[in-house]
Design an enzyme around this catalytic site. Sequence first.
Site, PDB file in Angstrom:
ATOM      1  N   ASP A 135     -12.143 -25.070 -43.685  1.00 44.83           N
ATOM      2  CA  ASP A 135     -12.751 -25.105 -42.654  1.00 44.83           C
ATOM      3  C   ASP A 135     -14.429 -23.676 -41.802  1.00 44.83           C
ATOM      4  O   ASP A 135     -14.562 -24.154 -41.198  1.00 44.83           O
ATOM      5  CB  ASP A 135     -11.981 -25.265 -41.407  1.00 44.83           C
ATOM      6  CG  ASP A 135     -11.384 -26.137 -41.062  1.00 44.83           C
ATOM      7  OD1 ASP A 135      -9.907 -26.275 -41.111  1.00 44.83           O
ATOM      8  OD2 ASP A 135     -12.064 -27.846 -40.873  1.00 44.83           O
TER       9      ASP A 135
ATOM     10  N   HIS B 293      -3.237 -20.897 -42.676  1.00 43.13           N
ATOM     11  CA  HIS B 293      -2.245 -22.500 -43.409  1.00 43.13           C
ATOM     12  C   HIS B 293      -0.909 -22.340 -43.306  1.00 43.13           C
ATOM     13  O   HIS B 293      -0.444 -21.679 -44.179  1.00 43.13           O
ATOM     14  CB  HIS B 293      -3.427 -22.753 -44.837  1.00 43.13           C
ATOM     15  CG  HIS B 293      -3.377 -24.036 -44.905  1.00 43.13           C
ATOM     16  ND1 HIS B 293      -2.630 -24.358 -45.745  1.00 43.13           N
ATOM     17  CD2 HIS B 293      -4.890 -25.107 -44.557  1.00 43.13           C
ATOM     18  CE1 HIS B 293      -2.795 -25.922 -45.372  1.00 43.13           C
ATOM     19  NE2 HIS B 293      -3.936 -26.369 -45.139  1.00 43.13           N
TER      20      HIS B 293
HETATM   21  C1  SDX Z   1      -6.578 -27.219 -42.037  1.00 42.56           C
HETATM   22  O1  SDX Z   1      -1.973 -28.718 -43.058  1.00 42.56           O
HETATM   23  C2  SDX Z   1      -3.203 -29.389 -43.933  1.00 42.56           C
HETATM   24  O2  SDX Z   1      -3.336 -29.261 -44.621  1.00 42.56           O
HETATM   25  C3  SDX Z   1      -4.372 -28.723 -42.651  1.00 42.56           C
HETATM   26  C4  SDX Z   1      -5.833 -29.059 -44.036  1.00 42.56           C
HETATM   27  C5  SDX Z   1      -5.976 -30.073 -44.216  1.00 42.56           C
HETATM   28  O3  SDX Z   1      -7.293 -30.833 -45.158  1.00 42.56           O
HETATM   29  O4  SDX Z   1      -6.102 -31.728 -44.022  1.00 42.56           O
HETATM   30  O5  SDX Z   1      -5.133 -27.410 -44.330  1.00 42.56           O
HETATM   31  C6  SDX Z   1      -6.747 -29.000 -42.870  1.00 42.56           C
HETATM   32  O6  SDX Z   1      -5.978 -28.210 -41.392  1.00 42.56           O
HETATM   33  C7  SDX Z   1      -7.008 -26.300 -41.650  1.00 42.56           C
HETATM   34  C8  SDX Z   1      -6.704 -25.198 -40.700  1.00 42.56           C
HETATM   35  C9  SDX Z   1      -7.068 -25.424 -39.586  1.00 42.56           C
HETATM   36  N1  SDX Z   1      -7.211 -24.859 -38.628  1.00 42.56           N
HETATM   37  C10 SDX Z   1      -7.501 -23.336 -38.216  1.00 42.56           C
HETATM   38  O7  SDX Z   1      -7.792 -23.121 -38.531  1.00 42.56           O
HETATM   39  C11 SDX Z   1      -7.243 -23.096 -36.675  1.00 42.56           C
HETATM   40  C12 SDX Z   1      -6.106 -21.911 -36.586  1.00 42.56           C
HETATM   41  N2  SDX Z   1      -5.403 -21.332 -37.705  1.00 42.56           N
HETATM   42  C13 SDX Z   1      -3.738 -21.690 -36.747  1.00 42.56           C
HETATM   43  O8  SDX Z   1      -3.803 -22.475 -36.221  1.00 42.56           O
HETATM   44  C14 SDX Z   1      -3.000 -21.561 -37.814  1.00 42.56           C
HETATM   45  O9  SDX Z   1      -2.936 -20.866 -39.595  1.00 42.56           O
HETATM   46  C15 SDX Z   1      -1.847 -23.137 -38.549  1.00 42.56           C
HETATM   47  C16 SDX Z   1      -2.261 -24.019 -37.055  1.00 42.56           C
HETATM   48  C17 SDX Z   1      -3.496 -23.415 -39.516  1.00 42.56           C
HETATM   49  C18 SDX Z   1      -1.401 -22.713 -39.217  1.00 42.56           C
HETATM   50  O10 SDX Z   1      -0.250 -22.203 -38.642  1.00 42.56           O
HETATM   51  P1  SDX Z   1       1.538 -22.013 -38.420  1.00 42.56           P
HETATM   52  O11 SDX Z   1       1.591 -22.116 -40.222  1.00 42.56           O
HETATM   53  O12 SDX Z   1       2.582 -22.642 -37.847  1.00 42.56           O
HETATM   54  O13 SDX Z   1       1.604 -20.472 -38.690  1.00 42.56           O
HETATM   55  P2  SDX Z   1       1.520 -19.895 -37.420  1.00 42.56           P
HETATM   56  O14 SDX Z   1       0.515 -20.609 -35.668  1.00 42.56           O
HETATM   57  O15 SDX Z   1       3.073 -20.025 -36.657  1.00 42.56           O
HETATM   58  O16 SDX Z   1       1.477 -18.651 -37.704  1.00 42.56           O
HETATM   59  C19 SDX Z   1       2.139 -17.640 -38.122  1.00 42.56           C
HETATM   60  C20 SDX Z   1       1.547 -15.904 -37.539  1.00 42.56           C
HETATM   61  C21 SDX Z   1       1.642 -15.688 -36.542  1.00 42.56           C
HETATM   62  O17 SDX Z   1       1.213 -14.902 -35.576  1.00 42.56           O
HETATM   63  P3  SDX Z   1       3.175 -14.488 -35.552  1.00 42.56           P
HETATM   64  O18 SDX Z   1       3.893 -14.994 -34.397  1.00 42.56           O
HETATM   65  O19 SDX Z   1       4.011 -14.216 -36.886  1.00 42.56           O
HETATM   66  O20 SDX Z   1       3.094 -12.423 -35.262  1.00 42.56           O
HETATM   67  O21 SDX Z   1      -0.003 -15.858 -37.917  1.00 42.56           O
HETATM   68  C22 SDX Z   1      -0.231 -15.599 -36.788  1.00 42.56           C
HETATM   69  C23 SDX Z   1       0.335 -16.505 -35.461  1.00 42.56           C
HETATM   70  O22 SDX Z   1      -0.443 -15.870 -34.512  1.00 42.56           O
HETATM   71  N3  SDX Z   1      -1.934 -16.863 -36.876  1.00 42.56           N
HETATM   72  C24 SDX Z   1      -2.804 -16.441 -36.377  1.00 42.56           C
HETATM   73  C25 SDX Z   1      -4.094 -17.228 -36.870  1.00 42.56           C
HETATM   74  N4  SDX Z   1      -2.980 -17.897 -37.883  1.00 42.56           N
HETATM   75  C26 SDX Z   1      -1.706 -17.694 -37.308  1.00 42.56           C
HETATM   76  N5  SDX Z   1      -3.608 -15.032 -35.954  1.00 42.56           N
HETATM   77  C27 SDX Z   1      -4.953 -14.799 -35.718  1.00 42.56           C
HETATM   78  N6  SDX Z   1      -5.999 -16.205 -36.171  1.00 42.56           N
HETATM   79  C28 SDX Z   1      -5.330 -16.842 -36.911  1.00 42.56           C
HETATM   80  N7  SDX Z   1      -5.835 -18.044 -37.168  1.00 42.56           N
END
Ligand code: SDX
Length: 434
Positions: free
Chosen positions: A369, A312
């Site tokens: 989710d 998140h």
């Molecule tokens: C919602 O904003 C809100 O409030 C949203 C929400 C709401 O109520 O409106 O809470 C609802 O959208 C919840 C999130 C649902 N999405 C998912 O579950 C999809 C999977 N999650 C990711 O795509 C990700 O965690 C995000 C999009 C939710 C957040 O992404 P960020 O904050 O931009 O973090 P990032 O992509 O920069 O990740 C940081 C690191 C990265 O690795 P490094 O580059 O540091 O090596 O964490 C890794 C990412 O690769 N990472 C994951 C991961 N999420 C982040 N690796 C594996 N699986 C994951 N799910």
Amino acid sequence: MSDSTKSGPAEVTLAAGDKNVVLPVQYPTLGAPCIDVARLPKETGCFTYDPGFTATASCKSAITYIDGDQGVLLYRGYPIEQLAEQSSFLEVAYLLMNGELPDRNEFAKFEHEVTHHTMMHERLKNFFQGFQYDAHPMAMLAATVASLSAFYHDTLDLEDPEQRRLAAIRLLAKMPTLAAAAYRYSIGWPIRFPRNNLDYVNRFLHMMFEVPSEPLEMNPVVAKALDLLFILHADHEQNASTSTVRLVGSTGANPYASVAAGITALWGPAHGGANEAVLKMLAEIGTPDKVDAAVARAKDKNDSFRLMGFGHRVYKNFDPRAKIIREMTHKVLGELGIDDPLLEVAMKLEEAALKDDYFVQRKLYPNVDFYSGIIYKALKIPTEMFTVMFAIGRTAGWVAHWLEQQVDPENKIGRPRQIYTGAATRDYVAIDRR
Ligand code: SDX
């Protein structure tokens, strides 16, 4: 939660070359202070760069507060745990829109008004006929919500507070009707009229599942679970879809167009589309013994696979909503007598990830989710409708933010800047000289 109103400097000084630029600091009721950079371009000729707005406050809002480190979520100051335990979705919608919990008379009036705005225009029903049966319900929802502005010209004068309020009520009231209609159309069943003798959630369930040939037996366990899921999804600060509603709203676009834009933003798998993606991921993993391989893929930078429902932007601790939904999942499946093997896969996946350094170091926890799809499945909501369910709950937040924005003295059209990386100025070359 730090009450930062009193602590900290009133301004910060930025050393910009041979100049020192003094920038004011703005203090919230709760949470981090913000450096006001509005003067930066004039004082330094520089902009700030912050892709994804990870460190940028886009507005002031009194609606919802999240403490990502502590896993705290407040709607108008009330902890989500208390609202989940004691309130109802419609009462939470009133709270988000009006700022205070309603007394009995206020709630009765609000409920009566919402109930009497649930029908869609008969001509609007024809819009569904234009879709193929296999159209995604989010496509049908976004299109029909945007088209509401073509039917309700009496709520398009944004200078009139009563028209703004009525538009918000109509969106809250009609979202379940349009959502259920999209589902019914996709399965070839007749679209049902909303029944005013039912409450908000049972009315939606009736429109979704009632068949003409026999009366629908309402299930209180299902209704209570759905009401709670709507509460948990109602609002979440400036998430991507709410920020979209505000950005579109900042241009003076009508509320129906603004909320329709929010629906399309929610659809993405990184946002509201994650609940649908979680169930597909769990089904793809299939059995608990395949969980370790999935975790390995999620860590592999060469593999685009991510653990959907994990991570998140704000929560670097457990999403408090995920905690509530997780407990609810076991309770609802137990009460409905459902033994879903995907729940076992989800629990094994959660256990494996929470012990894995990659997830621990990146503070990746289950989000709202991760478990919601398993409950929706237990409630016989089809997978393609999961994000539509998210949209129904989030409509309360979208309209609350839109209303708040319309009276914000600092509201101005959203127009971010950029870092231009294209070609420097050059002259046109005629085609036979290229
Ligand atoms: C919602 O904003 C809100 O409030 C949203 C929400 C709401 O109520 O409106 O809470 C609802 O959208 C919840 C999130 C649902 N999405 C998912 O579950 C999809 C999977 N999650 C990711 O795509 C990700 O965690 C995000 C999009 C939710 C957040 O992404 P960020 O904050 O931009 O973090 P990032 O992509 O920069 O990740 C940081 C690191 C990265 O690795 P490094 O580059 O540091 O090596 O964490 C890794 C990412 O690769 N990472 C994951 C991961 N999420 C982040 N690796 C594996 N699986 C994951 N799910």
